[in-house]
Design a protein around this motif. Structure first.
Motif: not given
Length: 263
Positions: A206-210
């Protein structure tokens, strides 16, 4: 962090040794002031002045909840650290390491002195590289389902349903186990040929979008003379494991191997 009644404090970016004032010429600190060097106890502290309304205890409690502020500070902090790293060995400090005045910084250099010297010895001539590995659990499970469907099911419809449910649970567990083993094997293989390595917690999607599941987030301390051989090993891993996506980044200053926590 130390804080007094004055309106300004001293922000510590990194510690090196043998730096001169002209080594930080052109480097701009967090609030636009020039970066400078403080010498003490055989070490060189890279510092800049900051306002305590923003970087004091109360200001930091407020600002550390602001992701935009954090990103901006982290980028400028890193820009200074990278600028100094081009001039010699250094130990980066944690974000928002702030002192009351120059004397407080020099006093802390004395407290950290021998440990910081050992840390600088450890990272001299070396840089940090990041390796992240991602897999698709769905693809691994699909392979398991394909293998399961090739085996004949026994019994009637009820038995077949239960078998499918058990198979689904087993496939998910097997996929998680296979992903974990993959991360372990890559981490160990790459760690064999470097000065030091550190496994870090997987980053939140959710933080990195990976995309995919991160099965490895690791930092490696690689000698400058060994970088070509080591990155070739990473390339070989990529070719051998098409089911994994390997992300290599670096070289960076040795954030994971020469911080205050390590000394």
């Amino acid at each position: 962090m130390s804080q007094g009644m004055s309106e300004s404090g001293v922000y510590l970016y990194a510690v090196s040794r043998g730096l001169h004032a002209d080594d930080v010429d052109g480097l701009v600190g967090l609030q636009g002031d020039p970066v400078r060097v403080l010498d003490g106890h055989g070490l060189s502290a890279v510092v800049g002045d900051v306002g305590l309304d923003e970087f004091g205890d109360e200001g930091l409690r407020r600002n550390l909840e602001d992701l935009a502020w954090l990103e901006q500070v982290a980028r400028q902090h890193d820009a200074v650290v990278r600028g100094v790293a081009r001039r010699g060995v250094l130990a980066p400090m944690r974000l928002a390491t702030v002192f009351l005045n120059d004397d407080s910084v020099v006093e802390r250099l004395g407290e950290w002195g021998s440990a910081l010297q050992r840390a600088l010895d450890r990272v001299e001539g070396r840089s940090e590289w990041s390796v992240k590995v991602y897999v698709s659990l769905e693809e691994i499970e699909a392979e398991g389902r394909a293998a399961a469907h090739s085996r004949p099911a026994g019994g009637g419809a009820g038995a077949a349903y239960l078998q499918r449910r058990r198979s689904q649970i087993t496939q998910r567990e097997d996929a998680l186990g296979a992903a974990s083993e993959l991360g372990d094997s890559i981490y160990t293989r790459l760690a064999h040929s470097v000065a030091a390595s550190r496994r870090l917690p997987p980053q939140d999607r959710r933080l990195t979008g990976h995309e995919g599941t991160m099965v490895l987030n690791a930092a490696y301390l690689v000698g400058h003379d060994d970088e070509a051989t080591w990155t070739s090993t990473v390339d070989a891993i990529v070719a051998e494991r098409p089911q994994a996506r390997v992300e290599l980044q670096g070289p960076w200053p040795p954030y994971s191997f020469a911080t205050v926590e390590d000394v």
